[in-house]
Design an enzyme around this catalytic site. Structure first.
Site, mmCIF file in Angstrom:
data_model
loop_
_atom_site.group_PDB
_atom_site.id
_atom_site.type_symbol
_atom_site.label_atom_id
_atom_site.label_comp_id
_atom_site.label_asym_id
_atom_site.label_seq_id
_atom_site.Cartn_x
_atom_site.Cartn_y
_atom_site.Cartn_z
ATOM 1 N N LYS A 22 -6.135 -16.886 -11.518
ATOM 2 C CA LYS A 22 -7.484 -17.138 -11.043
ATOM 3 C C LYS A 22 -8.333 -15.878 -11.127
ATOM 4 O O LYS A 22 -7.818 -14.786 -11.335
ATOM 5 C CB LYS A 22 -7.458 -17.692 -9.613
ATOM 6 C CG LYS A 22 -6.448 -17.036 -8.700
ATOM 7 C CD LYS A 22 -6.505 -17.626 -7.318
ATOM 8 C CE LYS A 22 -6.016 -16.583 -6.341
ATOM 9 N NZ LYS A 22 -6.405 -16.714 -4.994
ATOM 10 N N LYS B 85 0.820 -1.216 0.000
ATOM 11 C CA LYS B 85 0.000 0.000 0.000
ATOM 12 C C LYS B 85 0.850 1.260 0.000
ATOM 13 O O LYS B 85 0.454 2.268 -0.567
ATOM 14 C CB LYS B 85 -0.989 -0.034 1.163
ATOM 15 C CG LYS B 85 -2.162 -0.938 0.806
ATOM 16 C CD LYS B 85 -3.111 -1.182 1.917
ATOM 17 C CE LYS B 85 -4.061 -2.319 1.543
ATOM 18 N NZ LYS B 85 -4.587 -2.969 2.751
ATOM 19 N N LYS C 119 -10.695 -9.525 -8.657
ATOM 20 C CA LYS C 119 -11.315 -8.284 -9.094
ATOM 21 C C LYS C 119 -10.316 -7.294 -9.689
ATOM 22 O O LYS C 119 -10.675 -6.418 -10.433
ATOM 23 C CB LYS C 119 -12.132 -7.658 -7.971
ATOM 24 C CG LYS C 119 -11.385 -7.297 -6.729
ATOM 25 C CD LYS C 119 -12.393 -6.745 -5.710
ATOM 26 C CE LYS C 119 -11.808 -6.801 -4.312
ATOM 27 N NZ LYS C 119 -12.797 -6.841 -3.282
#
Ligand code: TRP
Length: 349
Positions: free
Chosen positions: A212, A130, A215
């Site tokens: 896989k 982050k 989002k």
């Protein structure tokens, strides 16, 4: 004679021993649920709800570390609740609640911050990620994210935490913080363990044959539980294929294996073996296979989508779910915090 305080503590300790094992997990209110979330997480929550005392929480406070603007928060919370209920989470069986409604979380978080070291927090992988992603907002909440997550979990003295691989480091930190608390002040918390169904953990492959479903990756390769029928069909038809095998019984390339993998999640055994046979004798027509998969996906997703839409439009129902969930969660939180304050020596009178 035992006094009131001793009696309360005796009662609380006995309650802890008697209780069945407790399960806790948090769901981020960012983004729509996709098929990977369904088979990787939500389906497991649904299986756990009959066997354990479960606390499932929408992590709305955690989302403030990355999304300080709260304009969309209410709608996101409502959506994530609706989608989870539509998938089978039963608010009558579990405590389904919002993090911000259980204020005891903030108190426990405060005590735990004094047991967490700057060095170990800075080393956390998600923190480092982050820092890279939002260098303009490296706030203390981001640094202490795993401390808040620990508070969520141990507030209910949970033993099992059903989460994906990406949360393993946070759970290890939760174990460290819980143990540190126990050693310093007294045994209050069980060690929280990651919970998974072992071999049964399913990976949901992405439609583009790469990795896989998730989002953050290619939107068109991910099936969302909110996708309408046409979009589902369209996405499935776009899945990568080739001109088919030319040698009988040859092994499948990854992207073909993935289509079979998706079929195994939603299609009938007869359908799957028909296409397996066609593949093995080189008569397979991928167009037909994808058409079938598209229809089976629509059959699987559309009832969930419709149910979620109906719940989302029923604000009164959602309000009742949140109230009831918060009430259950607070009850468990209050009992823990009484014990926490007691062992910490904060009860001065
Ligand atoms: N950090 C988790 C995630 O990103 C969400 C979360 C918050 C959580 N609190 C939790 C998960 C407690 C398990 C237990 O998905």
């Amino acid at each position: 004679m035992i006094n009131q305080k001793q009696q309360t503590s005796f009662y609380l300790r006995r309650l802890m021993d008697m209780n069945k094992k407790i399960v806790m997990s948090g769901i981020r209110p960012t983004g729509f649920l996709h098929l990977g979330n369904y088979f990787g997480a939500v389906k497991n929550y649904v299986r756990l709800q009959d066997e354990f005392e479960c606390y499932f929480m929408v992590a709305d406070l955690h989302s403030l570390t990355t999304h300080p603007d709260t304009k969309e928060l209410k709608i996101n919370v409502q959506r994530v609740l609706s989608e989870n209920i539509a998938c089978g989470l039963d608010p009558e069986k579990v405590a389904l609640y919002c993090q911000s409604h259980v204020h005891e979380t903030a108190e426990l978080y405060l005590y735990l911050t004094m047991l967490a070291y700057k060095g170990e927090l800075e080393k956390t992988t998600t923190f480092k990620d982050k820092v890279r992603l939002q260098p303009e907002n490296i706030n203390a909440g981001l640094l202490t994210y795993p401390v808040l997550q620990t508070a969520d979990i141990i507030l209910h003295r949970a033993s099992y935490v059903p989460v994906g691989k990406d949360q393993e480091q946070h759970l290890e930190m939760a174990r460290n913080f819980a143990n540190r608390f126990n050693h310093r002040y007294g045994d209050v918390f069980p060690e929280p363990q990651a919970f998974n169904f072992g071999d049964e953990l399913v990976k949901v492959p992405s439609l583009d044959g790469a990795g896989k479903m998730s989002k953050s990756e290619n939107q068109f390769a991910t099936l969302y539980l909110s996708d309408d029928d046409e979009l589902i069909r369209k996405k499935v038809m776009k899945a990568k294929t080739d001109s088919g095998p030319t040698v009988p019984n040859s092994s499948k390339p990854d992207y073909i294996e993935n289509i079979f993998g998706l079929m195994k999640l939603v299609s009938s055994p007869e359908v799957i073996s028909k296409f397996e046979e066609d593949y093995n004798n080189c008569t397979i027509r991928y167009g037909d296979m994808k058409k079938q998969l598209g229809e089976d996906m629509v059959k699987f997703i559309s009832p969930i989508r419709e149910k979620a839409d109906a719940i989302r439009n029923n604000e009164q129902y959602l309000k009742e779910v949140m109230e009831k969930g918060a009430e259950k969660a607070r009850k468990s939180a209050r009992a823990t915090m009484e014990l926490v304050r007691e062992v910490m020596g904060l009860n001065y009178f």
